[in-house]
Design a protein around this motif. Structure first.
Motif, PDB file in Angstrom:
ATOM      1  N   UNK A 292      -8.965 -15.426  14.955  1.00 33.16           N
ATOM      2  CA  UNK A 292      -9.638 -15.414  13.653  1.00 33.16           C
ATOM      3  C   UNK A 292      -8.658 -15.169  12.502  1.00 33.16           C
ATOM      4  N   UNK A 293      -7.525 -14.556  12.811  1.00 36.37           N
ATOM      5  CA  UNK A 293      -6.579 -14.205  11.742  1.00 36.37           C
ATOM      6  C   UNK A 293      -5.933 -15.449  11.162  1.00 36.37           C
ATOM      7  N   UNK A 294      -5.603 -16.433  11.985  1.00 34.63           N
ATOM      8  CA  UNK A 294      -5.074 -17.726  11.540  1.00 34.63           C
ATOM      9  C   UNK A 294      -3.904 -17.572  10.563  1.00 34.63           C
ATOM     10  N   UNK A 295      -2.957 -16.731  10.923  1.00 30.13           N
ATOM     11  CA  UNK A 295      -1.767 -16.541  10.091  1.00 30.13           C
ATOM     12  C   UNK A 295      -0.542 -16.474  10.987  1.00 30.13           C
ATOM     13  N   UNK A 304      -7.420  -6.510   8.847  1.00 28.31           N
ATOM     14  CA  UNK A 304      -7.363  -6.543   7.390  1.00 28.31           C
ATOM     15  C   UNK A 304      -8.744  -6.825   6.804  1.00 28.31           C
ATOM     16  N   UNK A 305      -8.838  -6.708   5.479  1.00 26.81           N
ATOM     17  CA  UNK A 305     -10.075  -7.074   4.808  1.00 26.81           C
ATOM     18  C   UNK A 305     -10.103  -8.580   4.534  1.00 26.81           C
ATOM     19  N   UNK A 306     -11.121  -9.040   3.851  1.00 29.50           N
ATOM     20  CA  UNK A 306     -11.278 -10.482   3.643  1.00 29.50           C
ATOM     21  C   UNK A 306     -10.135 -11.104   2.851  1.00 29.50           C
ATOM     22  N   UNK A 307      -9.470 -10.292   2.034  1.00 29.72           N
ATOM     23  CA  UNK A 307      -8.368 -10.811   1.223  1.00 29.72           C
ATOM     24  C   UNK A 307      -7.013 -10.640   1.898  1.00 29.72           C
ATOM     25  N   UNK A 308      -7.016 -10.126   3.133  1.00 33.25           N
ATOM     26  CA  UNK A 308      -5.763  -9.907   3.841  1.00 33.25           C
ATOM     27  C   UNK A 308      -5.131  -8.565   3.584  1.00 33.25           C
ATOM     28  N   UNK A 309      -5.786  -7.742   2.746  1.00 34.45           N
ATOM     29  CA  UNK A 309      -5.261  -6.411   2.456  1.00 34.45           C
ATOM     30  C   UNK A 309      -5.602  -5.404   3.531  1.00 34.45           C
ATOM     31  N   UNK A 310      -5.046  -4.221   3.455  1.00 36.82           N
ATOM     32  CA  UNK A 310      -5.264  -3.215   4.503  1.00 36.82           C
ATOM     33  C   UNK A 310      -6.672  -2.645   4.475  1.00 36.82           C
TER      34      UNK A 310
END
Length: 393
Positions: A292-295, A304-310
């Motif tokens: 799901x991370x797709x990075x 992480x949160x929806x914006x990629x932040x902690x």
């Protein structure tokens, strides 16, 4: 040959003069804190009384010299607090989290009891009584108060505002007996079931599930690391290929006043930097998350949160508590998984291996705070007693 200078804190010949029929003045030159000679004088109804008053003034002046920052023994404790916090900022050796903790503790735990007192009035007896009264409410609060009191008053001693630190002579705080607790195997399965039911929306609690709550818990159970360290795992910290997949623990998530939640590039201690081999159940959870991370950015956070932040540790604890409370499971915390893992490793591999997994420098810390004691005595004792004392009953 130059004459040696009069030492600081000494005075010369005392002279007297009559100010009227019923008043006399005694005066002398005193070598002050800055090395300058100053005229000091006192009055009294007689020559003897004036001289005694002068000597009392000189003795007090010698014991409590004016210090840096305008502090003296007659300054209020609140002035020392501001001076000490400013000194911490000048030294700039504390992390922001520790600096904020110190300020919170001295302003909320200590200042209400001391702020109107002068430094001269803060002695051993007063400090001892204060800490004992606070310890009745909470041992941890008393311990934290003692730390900041010692540091602040220690600065006053170093700057020669007061002659000694009263905290050096207070009674030792007695830590109340505490038994570490951990989850039983059956409780772990109940927690897993509760999260599964929540993710299937059979338990309703908080926002829509995204799978991370259960995945984080599997990594907690498989590594025994702190919750902040789990949430700080980056994709580049993972090595999942081969027979021994690992995760490198090298940071933690911190939330500080006035600063956005962020990843700190080091964990709690230097010993906490470690590489841990992952059990299969933790690897499965991580692989599910990676789908799901797709990075492919190695610096991207795994969780992480929806914006990629902690994610914040407090929000995670709250979500876990909400879900497990709805399932009827009380007292479920991330740190209890850490004690659960340590207890399991101690039973099979010993205390040193458990301390290594937790990142402790001293196995005694692990034994005291993380290992649930097994009260069962080895049944071999019964066999040994039979062989010694016999008996057929």
């Amino acid at each position: 040959m130059a004459r040696p200078r009069t030492p600081i804190g000494t005075y010369g010949t005392i002279s007297h003069r009559r100010l009227g029929a019923k008043r006399c003045e005694a005066r002398t030159r005193y070598r002050d804190w800055d090395g300058r000679l100053r005229l000091v004088q006192s009055t009294g109804p007689t020559k003897t009384a004036a001289e005694l008053a002068l000597k009392r003034k000189l003795a007090e002046r010698s014991l409590f010299q004016p210090a840096f920052g305008g502090l003296s023994a007659d300054s209020k404790f609140s002035a020392l607090v501001d001076y000490w916090l400013e000194d911490l900022d000048l030294e700039d050796r504390l992390s922001l989290t520790t600096r904020q903790l110190y300020e919170r503790n001295i302003r909320t735990l200590v200042a209400p009891a001391f702020e109107e007192l002068t430094l001269r009035e803060i002695g051993v007896a007063r400090c001892d009584y204060f800490l004992k009264q606070l310890a009745k409410q909470s041992y941890n609060r008393a311990r934290q108060a003692r730390v900041v009191l010692r540091l602040a008053l220690g600065l006053a001693v170093r700057h020669e505002v007061i002659p000694r630190n009263p905290i050096d002579h207070v009674s030792r705080l007695r830590r109340p007996a505490r038994t570490p607790d951990a989850f039983h195997d059956s409780e772990v399965e109940l927690i897993r079931d509760a999260i599964y039911l929540w993710e299937q929306r059979e338990i309703v609690a908080g926002p829509k599930p995204d799978g991370q709550l259960g995945q984080v818990l599997e990594v907690l159970l498989g590594t025994s690391v702190r919750i902040g360290e789990v949430l700080a795992i980056r994709i580049g910290d993972l090595s999942l290929r081969g027979d021994n997949p690992t995760v490198h623990i090298s940071g933690t998530i911190v939330s500080q006043k006035g600063v956005p939640t962020h990843r700190q590039d080091h964990p709690k201690t230097s010993r906490s930097v470690r590489t841990i081999t992952l059990p299969p159940f933790a690897v499965r959870a991580i692989r599910e998350r990676l789908k799901k991370r797709l990075s492919i950015d190695p610096n991207a956070l795994l969780f992480c949160n929806r914006k990629g932040g902690p994610l914040t540790t407090n929000n995670f604890r709250r979500r876990l508590r909400d879900v497990t409370d709805k399932a009827g499971l009380k007292g479920v915390t991330p740190h209890k998984f850490r004690r659960t893992g340590a207890t399991a490793i101690n039973e099979d591999g010993g205390i040193d291996l458990a301390a290594e997994l937790l990142g402790h420098t001293d196995p005694r810390i692990t034994a005291q705070h993380y290992i649930v004691r097994d009260h069962r005595v080895n049944p071999m004792t019964a066999t040994m007693l039979v062989s010694r004392f016999g008996g057929t009953g």
